[in-house]
Design an enzyme around this catalytic site. Structure first.
Site, short mmCIF file in Angstrom:
data_model
loop_
_atom_site.label_atom_id
_atom_site.label_comp_id
_atom_site.label_asym_id
_atom_site.label_seq_id
_atom_site.Cartn_x
_atom_site.Cartn_y
_atom_site.Cartn_z
N ASP A 162 0.74 -1.42 -0.05
CA ASP A 162 -0.06 -0.04 -0.20
C ASP A 162 0.64 1.21 -0.08
O ASP A 162 0.66 2.18 -0.86
CB ASP A 162 -0.82 0.06 1.16
N ASN A 184 -2.72 -11.33 -3.95
CA ASN A 184 -2.66 -12.58 -4.10
C ASN A 184 -1.51 -12.94 -3.46
O ASN A 184 -0.44 -12.41 -3.74
CB ASN A 184 -2.47 -13.03 -5.39
N LYS A 186 1.24 -15.54 -2.98
CA LYS A 186 1.59 -16.74 -3.70
C LYS A 186 2.53 -17.77 -2.97
O LYS A 186 2.71 -18.75 -3.22
CB LYS A 186 1.94 -16.53 -5.09
N ARG A 207 -10.77 11.02 -11.21
CA ARG A 207 -9.98 11.02 -10.04
C ARG A 207 -9.60 9.66 -9.84
O ARG A 207 -9.07 9.48 -8.75
CB ARG A 207 -10.97 11.58 -8.96
N LYS A 208 -9.86 8.52 -10.66
CA LYS A 208 -9.45 7.41 -9.88
C LYS A 208 -7.90 7.04 -10.65
O LYS A 208 -7.88 7.16 -11.97
CB LYS A 208 -10.30 6.23 -10.65
#
Ligand SMILES: CCCCCCCC/C=C\CCCCCCCC(=O)SCCNC(=O)CCNC(=O)[C@H](O)C(C)(C)COP(=O)(O)OP(=O)(O)OC[C@H]1O[C@@H](n2cnc3c(N)ncnc32)[C@H](O)[C@@H]1OP(=O)(O)O
Length: 241
Positions: A162, A184, A186, A207-208
């Site tokens: 993050d 994920n 792994k 805005r994304k």
């Protein structure tokens, strides 16, 4: 002088962009002026080598510092508690007055990933490539980040993903927040090993910002995790709370 870094340049670009041709309100303009006033930096850059770094982390740091010499890559400094100008701007525009006034709480606040003693938690350094819209993070996860015995906790892996994805998104889009993160897992990551987190901007739609990442061993042979995330650029006219 504040170090020239991509985050600051991007913030400058964002702040200068007129919203719908209308000048931002006076309070915001004052905050923006403060943001770019020269301010002496006295805090320690935690992304520089310390005695807890193992040889792999030092090697990757040296390799990428070399890549910075021709300007294609940029080293991103990182501070635990510095009230940098972009953080100041965030507080002035998005933090409620009530919270902003709680100086005792704010003076104790630390960036989560920089809140451990050297070597115990996250030791990491990031580099950004503006042309490729890509950020790499080399991270050595210390013993306080244990999940299964001998391996990193999944939450700590999510945190450093993050953090790296956030920096990638902040550089591309200014002040953003994570709204979605899909990981994920792994292969488990051995404690105290060094991994490379590679994040890139896949798409920007209004805005994304869509960011994808993978986490690999530094020889790139082992894929530990991959992830996709969505960031939303904050609207200064909307309250966060
Ligand atoms: C962080 C700022 C930093 C500034 C300073 C930087 C200095 C550098 C120093 C150090 C860097 C490291 C910093 C580390 C930070 C790590 C990252 C985090 O931990 S962030 C915390 C966890 N995230 C939250 O707490 C968000 C909580 N969410 C919200 O508050 C709101 O959702 C918010 C403000 C982000 C957006 O709310 P709206 O009301 O402005 O926007 P709406 O209209 O709801 O959404 C916009 C569009 O996005 C879609 N959307 C929203 N959420 C979605 C989702 N989960 N999935 C898909 N689409 C979604 C919506 O459907 C809408 O789409 P349509 O425009 O209609 O097409």
């Amino acid at each position: 002088m504040f170090p020239a870094c991509a985050v600051r340049l991007r913030a400058l670009h964002i702040l200068r962009a007129p919203r719908g041709g209308v000048l931002p309100p006076a309070g915001e303009r004052r905050a923006a002026q403060k943001l770019f006033s020269s301010e002496k930096v006295i805090h320690k850059d935690r992304s520089l080598p310390n005695s807890s770094w193992n040889s792999d982390l030092k090697l990757m740091f040296d390799q990428f510092m070399k890549k910075c010499e021709d300007g294609s890559w940029e080293h991103l400094p990182s501070y635990g508690s510095r009230s940098s100008q972009i953080v100041q701007y965030f507080k002035e525009v998005f933090l409620e007055t009530k919270l902003r006034k709680d100086e005792q709480m704010l003076s104790q606040a630390r960036l989560f990933t920089r809140s451990y003693e050297d070597g115990l938690g996250f030791e990491y350094v990031m580099f950004h490539n503006e042309q490729e819209k890509r950020t790499v993070c080399f991270c050595q996860g210390g013993p306080y980040l244990q999940g299964p015995p001998g391996f990193l906790h999944g939450g700590s892996i999510a945190t450093i993903i993050d953090e790296t994805a956030s920096m990638t998104a902040i550089i591309a889009g200014g002040i953003v927040m994570t709204v979605n993160l899909n990981i994920n897992y792994k292969r488990p990551i051995p404690l105290c090993s060094v991994v490379v987190i590679n994040c890139q901007v896949d798409k920007i739609e209004g805005r994304k910002l869509f960011i994808s990442c993978d986490v690999r061993s530094i020889d790139e042979k082992t894929l530990y995790s991959d992830a996709t995330s969505l960031f939303i650029k904050l609207d200064p006219n909307k309250s966060l709370t």
